[in-house]
Write a protein that holds these residues in place. Structure first.
Motif, short mmCIF file in Angstrom:
data_model
loop_
_atom_site.label_atom_id
_atom_site.label_comp_id
_atom_site.label_asym_id
_atom_site.label_seq_id
_atom_site.Cartn_x
_atom_site.Cartn_y
_atom_site.Cartn_z
N ASP A 103 48.46 11.73 102.62
CA ASP A 103 47.28 10.96 103.02
C ASP A 103 47.52 9.60 102.85
O ASP A 103 47.57 8.81 102.13
CB ASP A 103 45.83 11.34 102.65
CG ASP A 103 44.66 10.84 103.32
OD1 ASP A 103 44.99 9.63 104.24
OD2 ASP A 103 43.64 10.97 102.76
N HIS A 131 46.50 6.94 110.31
CA HIS A 131 47.06 8.57 110.46
C HIS A 131 46.18 9.32 109.48
O HIS A 131 46.76 10.66 109.37
CB HIS A 131 48.52 8.21 110.15
CG HIS A 131 49.33 7.35 110.90
ND1 HIS A 131 49.51 7.64 112.53
CD2 HIS A 131 50.23 6.21 110.56
CE1 HIS A 131 50.25 6.60 112.77
NE2 HIS A 131 50.61 5.86 111.97
N SER A 132 45.19 8.91 108.95
CA SER A 132 44.47 9.66 107.71
C SER A 132 44.04 11.02 108.37
O SER A 132 43.53 11.90 108.12
CB SER A 132 43.68 8.91 107.07
OG SER A 132 44.44 8.23 106.11
N ALA A 147 46.06 14.02 108.73
CA ALA A 147 46.16 14.67 107.40
C ALA A 147 44.87 15.33 106.91
O ALA A 147 45.08 16.39 106.61
CB ALA A 147 46.47 13.65 106.46
N PHE A 188 46.67 17.27 101.06
CA PHE A 188 47.36 15.79 101.60
C PHE A 188 46.88 14.77 100.53
O PHE A 188 45.78 14.21 100.72
CB PHE A 188 46.84 15.65 102.87
CG PHE A 188 47.72 16.31 103.90
CD1 PHE A 188 48.56 15.98 104.80
CD2 PHE A 188 47.14 17.77 104.21
CE1 PHE A 188 49.18 16.48 105.62
CE2 PHE A 188 47.85 18.55 105.26
CZ PHE A 188 48.73 18.04 105.77
N HIS A 197 53.91 10.71 109.89
CA HIS A 197 53.45 9.91 108.83
C HIS A 197 52.91 10.49 107.63
O HIS A 197 52.60 9.93 106.68
CB HIS A 197 52.51 8.78 109.39
CG HIS A 197 53.15 7.88 110.20
ND1 HIS A 197 53.81 6.51 109.75
CD2 HIS A 197 53.25 7.88 111.49
CE1 HIS A 197 54.10 6.18 110.81
NE2 HIS A 197 54.17 6.72 112.18
N CYS A 198 52.83 12.14 107.90
CA CYS A 198 51.89 12.59 106.73
C CYS A 198 52.72 13.40 105.85
O CYS A 198 52.12 14.42 105.36
CB CYS A 198 50.79 13.55 107.44
SG CYS A 198 49.93 12.41 108.32
#
Length: 274
Positions: free
Chosen positions: A198, A203-204, A207, A223, A264-265
């Motif tokens: 996360d 980008h959270s 996630a 995450f 990105h996760c």
């Protein structure tokens, strides 16, 4: 006949399996309808959810290649190995250093069956059915102790494992589990590590949605944030570029397309035990 300490049993095709869902995400054929449906649901809800599997696998290949070619590591403990696919750990390592020895560990019955078939003719690679969240039992197993020499540096691979561990249910933090592994390693050993991430930024959203979906579909998939993951690597010397998004750990070339939000996760690192 099950070997001592082997957790592999009958293959349940009525429930999705983490290993088989990953296999389908990577383009494999060792999966069932229930696995494919869960994978499709994840990708409908979160575009490019398959990036979780792709980026972790690509990192594993690059990390093992580095450990074999640059660090001179010739023995590996691959925890949570998953179903065999192209470029497995022993293939990458033995291509660079033919005498490399590998012990794969997983508790999925399908992984056990396919891994043993793949490794039948490779006397330097072995499979153990065991719970990677119980390092004290795994590390004491005769197969592990017989195949690997713990008086010399080795490569410990925890790629995509600890994010399936529920701290609330398990009763201890993931850093404690990793600490037991690291305590058993001799100086000069390396850890290759990846985990769902996360990033606590734009980008959270993917996630957190994926964590929710995985929790309802398979019972695991956490995450964690950077602050939660840094203790897992405590006491180790991180190699450059440190703990980074997996695709940014020494990629094979320049990126020509933007990294997806899910890309990105996944976070990764390679670190050395002093």
């Amino acid at each position: 006949m099950p070997i001592p300490g082997d957790t592999a049993g009958a293959i349940d095709t009525s429930r999705p399996s983490l290993a088989r869902v990953y296999d389908f995400a990577l383009g494999g054929k060792d999966n069932f309808a229930v696995d494919r449906e869960l994978n499709r649901m994840l990708n409908r809800e979160v575009p490019d959810a398959n990036a979780l599997a792709r980026t972790s696998r690509a990192f594993l290949i690059r990390a093992v290649r580095f450990l074999a070619v640059e660090a001179g590591i010739d023995q590996y403990l691959d925890c949570g190995s998953g179903l065999p696919t192209a470029e497995n750990t022993h293939q990458v390592a033995q291509r660079a250093v033919p005498e490399s020895r590998v012990v794969y560990v997983d508790n999925d019955p399908a992984v056990a069956a396919h891994s043993r078939a793949l490794l039948a003719d490779n006397d330097r690679s072995h499979f153990l059915g065991a719970d990677v969240f119980q390092p004290e039992l795994l590390l004491a197993d005769p197969l592990v102790r017989g195949a690997l020499d713990f008086s010399r540096p080795l490569g410990l691979l925890h790629v995509g494992t600890l994010h399936h561990y529920d701290e609330a249910a398990g009763g201890r933090p993931v850093a404690e589990i990793m600490g037991e592994y690291l305590a058993a390693l001799p100086s000069g050993s390396f850890l290759a590590f990846s985990h769902f991430f996360d990033p606590e930024d734009e980008h959270s959203g993917p996630a957190r949605r994926l964590q929710e979906l995985l929790g309802s579909g398979m019972g695991s998939g956490f995450f964690r944030t950077r602050a939660q993951l840094e203790p897992v690597l405590a006491g180790l010397d991180l190699l450059e570029p440190g703990l980074v998004v997996a695709d940014e750990w020494w990629p094979d070339g320049p990126r020509l397309t933007p990294l997806s939000a899910v890309g990105h996760c996944v976070i990764a690192a390679v670190a050395r035990k002093p």
